[in-house]
Design an enzyme around this catalytic site. Structure first.
Site, PDB file in Angstrom:
ATOM      1  N   ARG A 281       0.534 -16.282  77.604  1.00  0.00           N
ATOM      2  CA  ARG A 281      -0.375 -17.223  76.947  1.00  0.00           C
ATOM      3  C   ARG A 281       0.402 -17.941  75.843  1.00  0.00           C
ATOM      4  O   ARG A 281       0.603 -17.422  74.750  1.00  0.00           O
ATOM      5  CB  ARG A 281      -1.561 -16.457  76.357  1.00  0.00           C
ATOM      6  CG  ARG A 281      -2.709 -17.356  75.870  1.00  0.00           C
ATOM      7  CD  ARG A 281      -3.652 -16.564  74.979  1.00  0.00           C
ATOM      8  NE  ARG A 281      -3.098 -16.406  73.642  1.00  0.00           N
ATOM      9  CZ  ARG A 281      -3.326 -15.360  72.843  1.00  0.00           C
ATOM     10  NH1 ARG A 281      -4.084 -14.372  73.252  1.00  0.00           N
ATOM     11  NH2 ARG A 281      -2.797 -15.310  71.633  1.00  0.00           N
ATOM     12  N   HIS A 285      -5.169 -17.696  71.155  1.00  0.00           N
ATOM     13  CA  HIS A 285      -6.284 -17.217  71.966  1.00  0.00           C
ATOM     14  C   HIS A 285      -7.387 -18.270  72.021  1.00  0.00           C
ATOM     15  O   HIS A 285      -7.964 -18.534  73.069  1.00  0.00           O
ATOM     16  CB  HIS A 285      -6.846 -15.916  71.388  1.00  0.00           C
ATOM     17  CG  HIS A 285      -8.116 -15.473  72.039  1.00  0.00           C
ATOM     18  ND1 HIS A 285      -8.155 -14.936  73.311  1.00  0.00           N
ATOM     19  CD2 HIS A 285      -9.409 -15.508  71.605  1.00  0.00           C
ATOM     20  CE1 HIS A 285      -9.405 -14.649  73.628  1.00  0.00           C
ATOM     21  NE2 HIS A 285     -10.185 -14.993  72.620  1.00  0.00           N
ATOM     22  N   TYR A 294       0.542 -12.086  64.717  1.00  0.00           N
ATOM     23  CA  TYR A 294       0.801 -10.914  65.565  1.00  0.00           C
ATOM     24  C   TYR A 294       1.943 -11.099  66.564  1.00  0.00           C
ATOM     25  O   TYR A 294       2.248 -10.189  67.323  1.00  0.00           O
ATOM     26  CB  TYR A 294      -0.476 -10.499  66.309  1.00  0.00           C
ATOM     27  CG  TYR A 294      -1.138 -11.593  67.131  1.00  0.00           C
ATOM     28  CD1 TYR A 294      -0.728 -11.884  68.429  1.00  0.00           C
ATOM     29  CD2 TYR A 294      -2.201 -12.327  66.606  1.00  0.00           C
ATOM     30  CE1 TYR A 294      -1.340 -12.869  69.172  1.00  0.00           C
ATOM     31  CE2 TYR A 294      -2.823 -13.313  67.353  1.00  0.00           C
ATOM     32  CZ  TYR A 294      -2.394 -13.587  68.638  1.00  0.00           C
ATOM     33  OH  TYR A 294      -3.004 -14.572  69.370  1.00  0.00           O
TER      34      TYR A 294
END
Length: 393
Positions: A281, A285, A294
Site C-alpha cells: 500500500r 490508509h 509507523y
C-alpha cells in the site's frame, strides 16, 4: 483408514509435530519490472481491447486518486481512500470475471468498479453525496455501489462482506447460475471472526466464491508481522479445505491469470478459492492517516520501484498496443476531465431529507416516519446550524 470426514489419512507410529511452516505457498509472477515476461512464464491470452481496457482503468484510478485526495485536503470532500500500488490487483481480478459475477468489495477496489463501467460522473456524485448519487448521499465517500453492474454497496465495518459473499454465492449455486461472487478484503480483515466463519461456510456448503485477500503489508498502522504468524493468508484456505493461490498483486498479468483459473475452478466444482495478492500500500490508509508515524520513507521508496502501472505500460508498448506519446497526452487530458467533473458535482444539490428513510423498507414504517418528523422539527428549530437549500426539506 479414514477420518470422520471420510477423507483418507496417513498414519505414523511415533509422535512428532507438523511445523506451521510445512506449507509455504509460492507467489505467481509473470511480468518483470522492466515489462518483460519472466523466463519460463507465459502471459495469459489477452486480446488488445481487453488489455487496453485494463490499462486505462488502472490509469483512470491513479489520476482520480491523486485529484480526490487533493480535494479532501482542500476541504471539498470529507474523506478519501486511495488504492495506490494496488491498481493491478483490483483491475486484473475484475477483468477475469464475467460481467454478472457479483463483486463484494471492502473499500479500496475502485479499480474493479471502473473496469465494470462506473462513469466519472458516478464516481463524483458518490464522493460529493449529491442528489445524483446512486446511494442518495447516505454513505461516506468511496463507499460505492451499483446494482446495474453487480457491485454490492460497500459497508465500513471490516469483514462483514465475507460471510455475506459465502451466502450470496451459495444462492447463485442453488439458482443454477454459472456465476461466482468475488469478495475483496485486506489481510487485517482476515483477523476478524467473519473471515473464519465465511470461509468455513463456503467450504462446507461448496459455494462458488473467490475470497480475494489484498495483503498490502499494513492494517492501518499495524504491520503484517504483528498481525499473524505463519505463511501469510493463502495457507489458511488449505486449512479450510479449499484451493489457494498467491500472486504478485502488482503484476496484472499474474492477477488476471490466477483469478481466471480460480473462477474456472469455482464454476466447474462449486467450490470456493482463496487468492492472496501481495502488493504494498503505497499511500496512506486513508486521508485521515499519516503513515510516517509507523513506516519509513525508505521503505515506501523501495516498494515504489514495484509500480504496477509502469511495468504493465512497458509491456503494452513493447507489444505495439500502446503509443507512448499518445498515452501521455491522454493522461493529461484525463486530469482536466476529472477536475471539470469535480467542479460540476460539487455544485449539485444534496438529496432531499426524505431520502434518509426511503428504500430502507418497501414502504417507510411508522417508526421511521416519526423519526423523520422529529428531525425536520429539530432542523426548523435550529436553522442556522443546518443550512438547507430552499425547498429541499
Amino acid at each position: 483408514m479414514t477420518n470422520p470426514n471420510n477423507a483418507t489419512i496417513s498414519t505414523v507410529h511415533t509422535a512428532d509435530f507438523t511445523s506451521g511452516h510445512a506449507l509455504q505457498i509460492p507467489t505467481l509472477r509473470i511480468l518483470q519490472d522492466d515489462g518483460t515476461i519472466y523466463p519460463g512464464a507465459t502471459a495469459p491470452d489477452l486480446d488488445q481491447e481487453t488489455a487496453l481496457k485494463m490499462y486505462h482503468s488502472m490509469s483512470f484510478i491513479r489520476v482520480l486518486d491523486e485529484r480526490m485526495l487533493a480535494a479532501q485536503r482542500q476541504g471539498r470532500i470529507s474523506f478519501y481512500m486511495q488504492c495506490l500500488g494496488e491498481e493491478a490487483a483490483t483491475v486484473g481480478s475484475a477483468a477475469a470475471l464475467d460481467d454478472k459475477d457479483m463483486i463484494m468489495a471492502q473499500y479500496r477496489e475502485q479499480g474493479a468498479l471502473r473496469y465494470r463501467g462506473f462513469s466519472l460522473e458516478q464516481f463524483m456524485n458518490q464522493l460529493f453525496s449529491n442528489e445524483k448519487d446512486l446511494g442518495k448521499g447516505r454513505q461516506m465517500p468511496v463507499h460505492y455501489g451499483s446494482k446495474d453492474i453487480y457491485y454490492m454497496t460497500i459497508s465500513s465495518p471490516l469483514g462483514t462482506q465475507i460471510p455475506q459473499a459465502a451466502g450470496y454465492a451459495y444462492a447463485q449455486k442453488l439458482r443454477g447460475l454459472s456465476n461466482v461472487t468475488i469478495c475483496y478484503f485486506g489481510e487485517g480483515a482476515a483477523s476478524e471472526g467473519d473471515f473464519h466463519a465465511g470461509l468455513n461456510m463456503a467450504a462446507v456448503h461448496k459455494a462458488p466464491v473467490l475470497f480475494f485477500c489484498r495483503n498490502n503489508g499494513y492494517a492501518i498502522s499495524t504491520p503484517a508481522n504483528e498481525q499473524f504468524k505463519g505463511d501469510g493468508i493463502a495457507c489458511r484456505g488449505v486449512g479450510y479445505g479449499m484451493k489457494a493461490i498467491r500472486m504478485d498483486g502488482a503484476d496484472i498479468l499474474a492477477v488476471y491469470q490466477a483469478t481466471k483459473m480460480a473462477r474456472d475452478h469455482a464454476i466447474a466444482t462449486n467450490e470456493p478459492v482463496l487468492l492472496e495478492s501481495i502488493a504494498y500500500r503505497l499511500g496512506a490508509h486513508s486521508s485521515s492517516d499519516d503513515p510516517s508515524g509507523y513506516r519509513s520513507k525508505e521503505e515506501e521508496e523501495q516498494w515504489r520501484k514495484n509500480d504496477p502501472i509502469s511495468r504493465y505500460r512497458l509491456w503494452l508498448i513493447a507489444k505495439g498496443w500502446l503509443d507512448d506519446a499518445a498515452d501521455k497526452a491522454q493522461i493529461e487530458a484525463l486530469r482536466g476531465e476529472i477536475l471539470d467533473a469535480l467542479k460540476v458535482a460539487e455544485k449539485v444539490a444534496k438529496p432531499g431529507i426524505e431520502h434518509l428513510i426511503s428504500d430502507v423498507y418497501a414502504e417507510p414504517i411508522p417508526e421511521l416516519e416519526r423519526q423523520l418528523t422529529e428531525l425536520k422539527a429539530h432542523i426548523c428549530k435550529y436553522p442556522d446550524a443546518y443550512p438547507i437549500t430552499s425547498g429541499r426539506m
